[in-house]
Motif scaffolding. Structure first.
Motif, PDB file in Angstrom:
ATOM      1  N   ALA A  94      48.194  18.476  53.704  1.00 52.74           N
ATOM      2  CA  ALA A  94      47.050  18.892  54.517  1.00 52.74           C
ATOM      3  C   ALA A  94      45.754  18.762  53.711  1.00 52.74           C
ATOM      4  CB  ALA A  94      47.246  20.332  54.984  1.00 52.74           C
ATOM      5  N   GLU A  95      44.657  18.700  54.428  1.00 48.99           N
ATOM      6  CA  GLU A  95      43.360  18.559  53.777  1.00 48.99           C
ATOM      7  C   GLU A  95      43.106  19.737  52.842  1.00 48.99           C
ATOM      8  OE1 GLU A  95      38.674  17.775  54.975  1.00 48.99           O
ATOM      9  OE2 GLU A  95      40.092  18.519  56.477  1.00 48.99           O
ATOM     10  N   LEU A 125      46.000  29.706  45.361  1.00 44.39           N
ATOM     11  CA  LEU A 125      47.338  29.924  44.823  1.00 44.39           C
ATOM     12  C   LEU A 125      48.358  28.999  45.472  1.00 44.39           C
ATOM     13  CD1 LEU A 125      49.256  31.474  43.001  1.00 44.39           C
ATOM     14  CD2 LEU A 125      49.428  33.236  44.773  1.00 44.39           C
ATOM     15  N   ALA A 126      48.268  28.801  46.794  1.00 47.55           N
ATOM     16  CA  ALA A 126      49.235  27.944  47.482  1.00 47.55           C
ATOM     17  C   ALA A 126      49.167  26.514  46.976  1.00 47.55           C
ATOM     18  CB  ALA A 126      48.988  27.996  48.989  1.00 47.55           C
ATOM     19  N   LEU A 127      47.955  25.995  46.788  1.00 49.96           N
ATOM     20  CA  LEU A 127      47.808  24.633  46.283  1.00 49.96           C
ATOM     21  C   LEU A 127      48.289  24.536  44.840  1.00 49.96           C
ATOM     22  CD1 LEU A 127      46.866  21.716  46.592  1.00 49.96           C
ATOM     23  CD2 LEU A 127      44.555  22.467  45.940  1.00 49.96           C
ATOM     24  N   LYS A 149      51.991  24.170  44.764  1.00 43.71           N
ATOM     25  CA  LYS A 149      52.430  22.832  45.152  1.00 43.71           C
ATOM     26  C   LYS A 149      52.224  21.836  44.017  1.00 43.71           C
ATOM     27  CE  LYS A 149      51.545  23.300  50.121  1.00 43.71           C
ATOM     28  NZ  LYS A 149      50.713  22.831  51.268  1.00 43.71           N
ATOM     29  N   VAL A 150      51.107  21.948  43.332  1.00 41.26           N
ATOM     30  CA  VAL A 150      50.830  21.050  42.217  1.00 41.26           C
ATOM     31  C   VAL A 150      51.821  21.292  41.083  1.00 41.26           C
ATOM     32  CG1 VAL A 150      49.144  20.481  40.433  1.00 41.26           C
ATOM     33  CG2 VAL A 150      48.395  20.770  42.800  1.00 41.26           C
ATOM     34  N   ALA A 151      52.087  22.554  40.778  1.00 39.22           N
ATOM     35  CA  ALA A 151      53.018  22.882  39.692  1.00 39.22           C
ATOM     36  C   ALA A 151      54.423  22.385  39.987  1.00 39.22           C
ATOM     37  CB  ALA A 151      53.030  24.395  39.460  1.00 39.22           C
ATOM     38  N   LEU A 192      44.960  29.972  37.717  1.00 39.53           N
ATOM     39  CA  LEU A 192      46.044  29.791  38.682  1.00 39.53           C
ATOM     40  C   LEU A 192      47.214  28.991  38.122  1.00 39.53           C
ATOM     41  CD1 LEU A 192      43.827  29.007  41.787  1.00 39.53           C
ATOM     42  CD2 LEU A 192      45.344  30.980  41.559  1.00 39.53           C
ATOM     43  N   LEU A 193      46.914  28.100  37.166  1.00 41.29           N
ATOM     44  CA  LEU A 193      47.932  27.199  36.634  1.00 41.29           C
ATOM     45  C   LEU A 193      47.713  27.067  35.125  1.00 41.29           C
ATOM     46  CD1 LEU A 193      50.253  25.293  37.571  1.00 41.29           C
ATOM     47  CD2 LEU A 193      48.541  23.490  37.770  1.00 41.29           C
ATOM     48  N   PRO A 194      48.188  28.030  34.336  1.00 47.12           N
ATOM     49  CA  PRO A 194      47.920  28.018  32.891  1.00 47.12           C
ATOM     50  C   PRO A 194      48.430  26.743  32.221  1.00 47.12           C
ATOM     51  CG  PRO A 194      48.791  30.138  33.574  1.00 47.12           C
ATOM     52  CD  PRO A 194      48.948  29.225  34.750  1.00 47.12           C
TER      53      PRO A 194
END
Length: 401
Positions: A125-126, A83-85, A88-90, A45-47
């Motif tokens: 959100a949790e 994917l949504a999280l 947000k992290v990226a 999801l996040l290379p």
């Protein structure tokens, strides 16, 4: 790789202890939930260039890949991504973080600044995360479905053999094939039910004749389902595992065997374990009351809101033929259990014995000798690094008894 691509999956002391005995021998991000490990999910999801930040004695085998001045993304290793999280992290800028009510989810900044982080205020959100060992099987069915969508999108599976009976729709609601068989897998004379979720069969895996499988289910690379097995949904059979008998909502990390008749449900089994013929593990109390399970962090049995919870077994533990386990039994690392009767519901690491004869400590030398033989059968070696890890666990395990 530039600094922006460095990702560190970190463990906290609380997550490490709450997820024992499975975290004794690996970072939490190396736990298999669904088809993939947590780290493998994040990598898709996040290379980036990934490493782990875990407890001190595991760092030799799982080194952290950043220096104090390096900027990186620090992500809690117990967090299950989507994917949504990941987006947000990226999107975090240097100095920014995400946190929910359970604590830090992700932080972008230097390793030095990460080390200075103390309390954080919830600002998202949790998220889904592994808090306790039983969360692994509770999350497993949904994680199989999510991993499946990541792994098979746009790819064509191998067609099943004509002797295989497939029950259910050929496509998932997302338009993916409901059954995915990787190259080199052998599936013959089996019944595969995909009405409740997809079935994934990995490279060089095997499903023998007469086996019945229900999705969502993952049979990972080089795993084997033996003749006549009954494998219910939300089950993951990790790489190189051999399974038979009856399994329901169970997760086997890898290199472990439950190859014969017997029942295993709502369970988590680490690596290099062996469960003998006829062994059965209860996952429901006779009075249908809610379950208590041993927690290493508090050193006592904790209340859960679960009605179903079976066996949790750490790496390199073994159960002899016809072994019986009470509901929610926790078995540590390097345990050798045999004999008739029900053992207690917490068996500390490096114990050997039976319910009727009592338990003694396994010597570290005897454990190393056996572990080396078991791994050698699969063409692997118990390295000096592994030996130092087990020696540390052996010396420290007594404080969790």
């Amino acid at each position: 790789m530039n600094n922006e691509n460095k990702v560190v999956l970190f463990d906290t002391i609380d997550s490490f202890e709450n997820l024992l005995p499975l975290s004794y021998t690996r970072p939490v991000s190396a736990f298999r939930v669904g088809i993939m490990t947590i780290r493998e999910k994040w990598e898709r999801l996040l290379p980036g260039c990934y490493s782990s930040l875990t407890v001190e004695y595991l760092k030799e085998k799982f080194p952290v890949g950043v220096n104090d001045g390096d900027e990186a993304l620090f992500i809690a290793g117990c967090v299950l991504p989507d994917l949504a999280l990941a987006e947000k992290v990226a999107a975090l800028s240097c100095g920014e973080y995400l946190a929910d009510e359970d604590g830090l989810v992700a932080f972008r900044g230097t390793a030095a600044d990460f080390g200075k982080l103390e309390s954080v205020t919830a600002n998202c959100a949790e998220v889904r995360r592994l808090r306790y060992v039983f969360d692994i099987f509770r999350e497993n069915g949904g994680e199989i479905v999510r991993d499946y969508a990541l792994m098979v999108k746009g790819e064509s599976p191998v067609a099943p053999d004509k002797s295989v009976t497939v029950i259910g729709p050929m496509l998932t609601p997302e338009g993916l094939p409901s059954l995915y068989i990787e190259e080199g897998a052998e599936v013959e004379g089996a019944i595969l039910n995909v009405k409740e979720g997809p079935i994934y069969i990995g490279k060089n895996a095997a499903v023998m004749e007469g086996a019945c499988l229900r999705g969502p289910l993952a049979l990972c690379d080089n795993a084997k389902v033996r003749m006549g097995a009954k494998i219910y949904g939300s089950t993951t059979v990790g790489p190189y595992c051999k399974v038979g008998g009856e399994m329901d909502n169970a997760v086997m990390f890898g290199f472990s065997n439950k190859a014969h008749d017997g029942y295993l449900g709502n369970a988590v089994i680490g690596e290099w374990c062996n469960i003998g013929a006829g062994a059965n593990a209860s996952n429901l109390k006779n009075d249908y009351s809610k379950i208590r399970i041993w927690n290493y962090h508090t050193k006592r049995f904790m209340r859960t809101d679960l009605q179903f919870c079976g066996l949790v077994m750490g790496d390199h533990s073994k159960a002899g033929i016809n072994t019986m386990f009470n509901t929610a039994t926790v078995v540590g690392v390097g345990v050798n259990l045999h004999g008739a009767g029900f053992p207690r519901t917490f068996i500390p690491s490096f114990s050997t014995g039976s319910p009727e004869g009592g338990f003694d400590n396994v010597s570290i030398d005897k454990f190393m000798e056996t572990a080396g033989k078991v791994m050698e059968r699969r063409g692997l070696v118990l390295t000096d690094v592994d030996r130092r890890i087990f020696d540390t666990i052996y010396r420290s395990a007594s404080r969790f008894k």
